[in-house]
Motif scaffolding. Structure first.
Motif, PDB file in Angstrom:
ATOM      1  N   ASP A  28       0.812  -1.206   0.000  1.00 26.78           N
ATOM      2  CA  ASP A  28       0.000   0.000   0.000  1.00 26.78           C
ATOM      3  C   ASP A  28       0.851   1.264   0.000  1.00 26.78           C
ATOM      4  O   ASP A  28       0.518   2.249  -0.651  1.00 26.78           O
ATOM      5  N   SER A  29       1.965   1.239   0.747  1.00 27.21           N
ATOM      6  CA  SER A  29       2.761   2.467   0.913  1.00 27.21           C
ATOM      7  C   SER A  29       3.903   2.587  -0.071  1.00 27.21           C
ATOM      8  O   SER A  29       4.479   3.654  -0.230  1.00 27.21           O
ATOM      9  N   CYS A  30       4.276   1.479  -0.742  1.00 28.57           N
ATOM     10  CA  CYS A  30       5.385   1.515  -1.694  1.00 28.57           C
ATOM     11  C   CYS A  30       4.892   1.927  -3.067  1.00 28.57           C
ATOM     12  O   CYS A  30       3.714   1.799  -3.400  1.00 28.57           O
ATOM     13  N   GLU A  31       5.814   2.379  -3.853  1.00 27.55           N
ATOM     14  CA  GLU A  31       5.505   2.744  -5.231  1.00 27.55           C
ATOM     15  C   GLU A  31       5.548   1.536  -6.143  1.00 27.55           C
ATOM     16  O   GLU A  31       5.117   1.615  -7.285  1.00 27.55           O
ATOM     17  N   GLY A  32       6.076   0.451  -5.665  1.00 26.33           N
ATOM     18  CA  GLY A  32       6.104  -0.738  -6.502  1.00 26.33           C
ATOM     19  C   GLY A  32       6.507  -1.963  -5.714  1.00 26.33           C
ATOM     20  O   GLY A  32       7.337  -1.886  -4.811  1.00 26.33           O
ATOM     21  N   THR A  33       5.892  -3.095  -6.048  1.00 29.49           N
ATOM     22  CA  THR A  33       6.237  -4.368  -5.431  1.00 29.49           C
ATOM     23  C   THR A  33       6.370  -5.403  -6.537  1.00 29.49           C
ATOM     24  O   THR A  33       5.572  -5.425  -7.483  1.00 29.49           O
ATOM     25  N   LEU A  34       7.391  -6.260  -6.391  1.00 29.93           N
ATOM     26  CA  LEU A  34       7.709  -7.219  -7.447  1.00 29.93           C
ATOM     27  C   LEU A  34       8.125  -8.537  -6.800  1.00 29.93           C
ATOM     28  O   LEU A  34       8.790  -8.548  -5.754  1.00 29.93           O
ATOM     29  N   ALA A  35       7.737  -9.649  -7.413  1.00 30.95           N
ATOM     30  CA  ALA A  35       8.175 -10.976  -6.959  1.00 30.95           C
ATOM     31  C   ALA A  35       8.736 -11.729  -8.155  1.00 30.95           C
ATOM     32  O   ALA A  35       8.198 -11.654  -9.270  1.00 30.95           O
ATOM     33  N   VAL A  36       9.846 -12.446  -7.908  1.00 33.51           N
ATOM     34  CA  VAL A  36      10.436 -13.278  -8.956  1.00 33.51           C
ATOM     35  C   VAL A  36      10.582 -14.696  -8.431  1.00 33.51           C
ATOM     36  O   VAL A  36      10.652 -14.935  -7.209  1.00 33.51           O
ATOM     37  N   ASP A  37      10.618 -15.674  -9.344  1.00 35.36           N
ATOM     38  CA  ASP A  37      10.800 -17.063  -8.939  1.00 35.36           C
ATOM     39  C   ASP A  37      12.285 -17.385  -8.835  1.00 35.36           C
ATOM     40  O   ASP A  37      13.140 -16.505  -8.995  1.00 35.36           O
ATOM     41  N   GLN A  39      14.192 -18.744 -10.825  1.00 32.61           N
ATOM     42  CA  GLN A  39      14.905 -18.595 -12.094  1.00 32.61           C
ATOM     43  C   GLN A  39      15.093 -17.129 -12.480  1.00 32.61           C
ATOM     44  O   GLN A  39      15.601 -16.824 -13.554  1.00 32.61           O
ATOM     45  N   GLY A  40      14.650 -16.232 -11.595  1.00 28.20           N
ATOM     46  CA  GLY A  40      14.790 -14.809 -11.875  1.00 28.20           C
ATOM     47  C   GLY A  40      13.749 -14.280 -12.834  1.00 28.20           C
ATOM     48  O   GLY A  40      13.920 -13.191 -13.385  1.00 28.20           O
ATOM     49  N   GLN A  41      12.657 -15.010 -12.999  1.00 24.55           N
ATOM     50  CA  GLN A  41      11.584 -14.549 -13.883  1.00 24.55           C
ATOM     51  C   GLN A  41      10.484 -13.899 -13.051  1.00 24.55           C
ATOM     52  O   GLN A  41      10.194 -14.323 -11.920  1.00 24.55           O
ATOM     53  N   VAL A  42       9.858 -12.864 -13.613  1.00 23.07           N
ATOM     54  CA  VAL A  42       8.831 -12.125 -12.891  1.00 23.07           C
ATOM     55  C   VAL A  42       7.622 -13.024 -12.659  1.00 23.07           C
ATOM     56  O   VAL A  42       7.022 -13.556 -13.605  1.00 23.07           O
ATOM     57  N   ALA A  43       7.286 -13.200 -11.363  1.00 17.36           N
ATOM     58  CA  ALA A  43       6.131 -14.029 -11.010  1.00 17.36           C
ATOM     59  C   ALA A  43       4.907 -13.189 -10.682  1.00 17.36           C
ATOM     60  O   ALA A  43       3.770 -13.637 -10.822  1.00 17.36           O
ATOM     61  N   TRP A  44       5.170 -11.948 -10.214  1.00 20.83           N
ATOM     62  CA  TRP A  44       4.061 -11.057  -9.861  1.00 20.83           C
ATOM     63  C   TRP A  44       4.597  -9.633  -9.780  1.00 20.83           C
ATOM     64  O   TRP A  44       5.726  -9.383  -9.384  1.00 20.83           O
ATOM     65  N   ILE A  45       3.751  -8.689 -10.172  1.00 15.81           N
ATOM     66  CA  ILE A  45       4.079  -7.268 -10.063  1.00 15.81           C
ATOM     67  C   ILE A  45       2.787  -6.504  -9.850  1.00 15.81           C
ATOM     68  O   ILE A  45       1.747  -6.834 -10.461  1.00 15.81           O
ATOM     69  N   ASP A  47       0.080  -3.233  -9.796  1.00 14.81           N
ATOM     70  CA  ASP A  47      -0.342  -2.313 -10.857  1.00 14.81           C
ATOM     71  C   ASP A  47       0.491  -1.032 -10.871  1.00 14.81           C
ATOM     72  O   ASP A  47       0.869  -0.525 -11.937  1.00 14.81           O
ATOM     73  N   LYS A  48       0.770  -0.500  -9.668  1.00 13.77           N
ATOM     74  CA  LYS A  48       1.521   0.763  -9.609  1.00 13.77           C
ATOM     75  C   LYS A  48       2.908   0.620 -10.215  1.00 13.77           C
ATOM     76  O   LYS A  48       3.380   1.507 -10.939  1.00 13.77           O
ATOM     77  N   TYR A  49       3.586  -0.473  -9.900  1.00 11.79           N
ATOM     78  CA  TYR A  49       4.940  -0.684 -10.408  1.00 11.79           C
ATOM     79  C   TYR A  49       4.921  -0.862 -11.927  1.00 11.79           C
ATOM     80  O   TYR A  49       5.777  -0.333 -12.648  1.00 11.79           O
ATOM     81  N   ALA A  50       3.937  -1.620 -12.412  1.00  8.86           N
ATOM     82  CA  ALA A  50       3.819  -1.835 -13.856  1.00  8.86           C
ATOM     83  C   ALA A  50       3.613  -0.510 -14.575  1.00  8.86           C
ATOM     84  O   ALA A  50       4.226  -0.238 -15.616  1.00  8.86           O
ATOM     85  N   ALA A  51       2.742   0.342 -14.013  1.00 11.80           N
ATOM     86  CA  ALA A  51       2.492   1.647 -14.634  1.00 11.80           C
ATOM     87  C   ALA A  51       3.748   2.508 -14.593  1.00 11.80           C
ATOM     88  O   ALA A  51       4.076   3.209 -15.565  1.00 11.80           O
ATOM     89  N   PHE A  52       4.464   2.482 -13.454  1.00 13.75           N
ATOM     90  CA  PHE A  52       5.690   3.278 -13.324  1.00 13.75           C
ATOM     91  C   PHE A  52       6.738   2.841 -14.341  1.00 13.75           C
ATOM     92  O   PHE A  52       7.479   3.671 -14.879  1.00 13.75           O
ATOM     93  N   LEU A  53       6.806   1.546 -14.625  1.00  9.82           N
ATOM     94  CA  LEU A  53       7.781   1.023 -15.583  1.00  9.82           C
ATOM     95  C   LEU A  53       7.341   1.184 -17.027  1.00  9.82           C
ATOM     96  O   LEU A  53       8.058   0.796 -17.949  1.00  9.82           O
ATOM     97  N   GLY A  54       6.139   1.735 -17.237  1.00 15.19           N
ATOM     98  CA  GLY A  54       5.663   1.977 -18.594  1.00 15.19           C
ATOM     99  C   GLY A  54       4.994   0.781 -19.237  1.00 15.19           C
ATOM    100  O   GLY A  54       4.823   0.753 -20.465  1.00 15.19           O
ATOM    101  N   LEU A  55       4.584  -0.205 -18.433  1.00 18.89           N
ATOM    102  CA  LEU A  55       3.898  -1.377 -18.970  1.00 18.89           C
ATOM    103  C   LEU A  55       2.404  -1.094 -19.101  1.00 18.89           C
ATOM    104  O   LEU A  55       1.813  -0.392 -18.268  1.00 18.89           O
ATOM    105  N   LYS A  56       1.802  -1.664 -20.118  1.00 19.47           N
ATOM    106  CA  LYS A  56       0.365  -1.472 -20.298  1.00 19.47           C
ATOM    107  C   LYS A  56      -0.427  -2.205 -19.229  1.00 19.47           C
ATOM    108  O   LYS A  56      -1.474  -1.739 -18.779  1.00 19.47           O
ATOM    109  N   ALA A  57       0.055  -3.360 -18.816  1.00 22.24           N
ATOM    110  CA  ALA A  57      -0.618  -4.160 -17.798  1.00 22.24           C
ATOM    111  C   ALA A  57       0.418  -5.012 -17.083  1.00 22.24           C
ATOM    112  O   ALA A  57       1.464  -5.344 -17.664  1.00 22.24           O
ATOM    113  N   PRO A  58       0.176  -5.400 -15.820  1.00 21.98           N
ATOM    114  CA  PRO A  58       1.127  -6.246 -15.099  1.00 21.98           C
ATOM    115  C   PRO A  58       1.428  -7.555 -15.822  1.00 21.98           C
ATOM    116  O   PRO A  58       2.546  -8.079 -15.735  1.00 21.98           O
TER     117      PRO A  58
END
Length: 480
Positions: A28-37, A39-45, A47-58
């Motif tokens: 809630d208080s961070c500008e972005g939260t990310l989880a990787v498995d 293997q270093g692949q994105v498992a979850w991100i 909405d705020k972080y995705a928008a900040f990174l310029g992604l259309k959707a998580p």
């Protein structure tokens, strides 16, 4: 007496709720939260972080290597080491973020992934830290930019002032050398402009956007020369920098390395330089690691390298390796036709650097300078002009302004630099007499070359027609 009432919450439940509350709070208080498995692949991100990174959707980030989503991410480091990074600063899209990264482990303690939290403006107490980091980043960027500018060339080939046939041919050869990505050997007396021409060759070459690094071999102690050339690995010897240091070859990678006074190089270093030129690879002191480099070498010397080879003071194989494209720079006494242009150029430079008024040369001063042999070449000429300007307030420099430090030697006498100190073979004449003789000869030569056309002769000499008529009468040249 202990209570017989069992607590409504056990420890495991409190930990689970605490962890969930903590994650919810960060989310809630961070500008972005990310989880990787693992293997270093994105498992979850979120909405705020995705928008900040310029992604259309998580969903656009899921399954991708984390470095594709965040180029400078250190999440893979967390997976590999299993250790958290609780506070770090990372630049994302030119925005400094305070980030925290923690590993995720299963019940057996095996790392199964990692969580990352990106924090900024929300944490007021970290604002000074972020601001300081941004300030340091800006200062570092400017320093790197200034250093890059210093590593680039200061001069072009056109900076070599001269319109005489010998100077024009020299500049033609330099431009040709610039197009040929090969080793160049500049030969000439001290002060004849070897470093300036080296700058110009680099500036006109395909390496112009890369560093130009110069080293004066005669100015570096023999014991430090290898370190200057090839660099030093961390802790290579007592007193060495713990971080190591790059040598000039590494710094010049992709660009040009200018080796000034290469004839002063010790034999031991000559052998190592030869190997670098042949293999284009270096080995820093105290290291077994071979580093590939791509460097174009321009060497210069005021010595006779052939004679040094004959004397056993310079390796013949290195000489042939350097002497691929030799360019001989003529001394100033062999291009006197450039003297006027050089003086004008140097006087402009001196005025800009010192803040003194722009000076000009009177005809008698031009004649006096033309009569001198200039053993120190352009460097000595600059010094003479600067000294003369310092010793007078007049805007026009005359011959007498140079008399204190510039002897005029009669034609045919032994040059000052080769005269015996005990028996001077040259005869020094009164300045006015010597200047008058030189002026007479120059005017007579100009009239002869123009067929007696006084307007053309005056233009050639750089004086007014009235002054020419006055000199013709003074030197009794009417009948000649």
């Amino acid at each position: 007496m202990k209570s017989s009432v069992s607590p409504s919450w056990d420890v495991d439940s409190i930990l689970r709720v605490g962890m969930q509350s903590l994650l919810d709070l960060f989310d809630d208080s961070c500008e972005g939260t990310l989880a990787v498995d693992d293997q270093g692949q994105v498992a979850w991100i979120n909405d705020k972080y995705a928008a900040f990174l310029g992604l259309k959707a998580p969903e656009d980030a899921l399954g991708k290597p984390v470095e594709e989503v965040i180029p400078n991410s250190r999440m893979r480091e967390i997976i590999q080491t299993g250790k958290p990074i609780l506070l770090d600063i990372m630049m994302i899209r030119e925005q400094p973020l305070v980030v925290m990264r923690i590993p995720l482990k299963d019940d057996a303690g095996k790392v199964i992934g990692a969580l990352g939290f990106a924090l900024y403006d929300r944490l007021q107490r970290l604002k000074p830290l972020v601001s300081k980091f941004a300030e340091l980043q800006w200062a570092l960027a400017n320093t790197q930019k200034e250093l890059a500018q210093l590593r680039h060339t200061k001069y072009s080939i056109s900076s070599f002032v001269g319109v005489s046939p010998v100077s024009l041919e020299l500049k033609h050869r330099a431009r040709r050398a610039a197009q040929l990505d090969t080793t160049v050997l500049l030969l000439g007396e001290t002060g004849s402009g070897k470093e300036l021409l080296a700058h110009g060759i680099h500036a006109a070459s395909g390496r112009a956007g890369k560093p130009f690094v110069g080293i004066n071999i005669a100015a570096v102690p023999e014991t430090l020369l290898e370190a200057e050339f090839f660099g030093v690995s961390p802790g290579a010897y007592t007193g060495a920098d713990r971080k190591g240091r790059d040598g000039k070859f590494k710094v010049a990678d992709g660009g040009t390395l200018f080796l000034d006074e290469v004839g002063d190089m010790p034999l031991q270093v000559q052998a190592k330089l030869l190997r670098v030129l042949q293999e284009q690879e270096i080995e820093p002191l105290g290291s077994n690691k071979i580093i590939k480099v791509d460097v174009r070498v321009i060497a210069a010397t005021s010595h006779d390298l052939k004679q040094l080879v004959a004397d056993g003071k310079f390796r013949s194989d290195l000489y042939y390796r350097l002497n691929v494209l030799p360019i001989a720079l003529p001394p100033l006494r062999e291009r006197r036709a450039d003297l006027d242009a050089l003086c004008e150029h140097l006087l402009e430079q001196i005025a800009k650097r010192t803040g003194m008024p722009q000076r000009e040369l009177a005809p008698c001063a031009r004649a006096a300078l033309a009569a001198y042999s200039w053993p120190g070449n352009v460097r000595e000429l600059r010094n003479a002009l600067e000294q003369a300007g310092m010793l007078t307030d007049n805007l026009s420099l005359k011959a007498e302004n140079f008399a204190a430090f510039l002897p005029i030697v009669t034609e045919g006498a032994t040059p000052p630099e080769s005269a015996d100190t005990t028996k001077q073979a040259c005869t020094v004449r009164p300045l006015a007499e010597a200047v008058a003789e030189v002026e007479r000869k120059l005017i007579k030569s100009a009239l002869e070359s123009t067929g007696g056309n006084k307007a053309s002769a005056a233009k050639m000499l750089g004086i007014s027609r009235a002054t020419l008529y006055q000199k013709i009468t003074e030197f009794n040249l009417l009948s000649n």
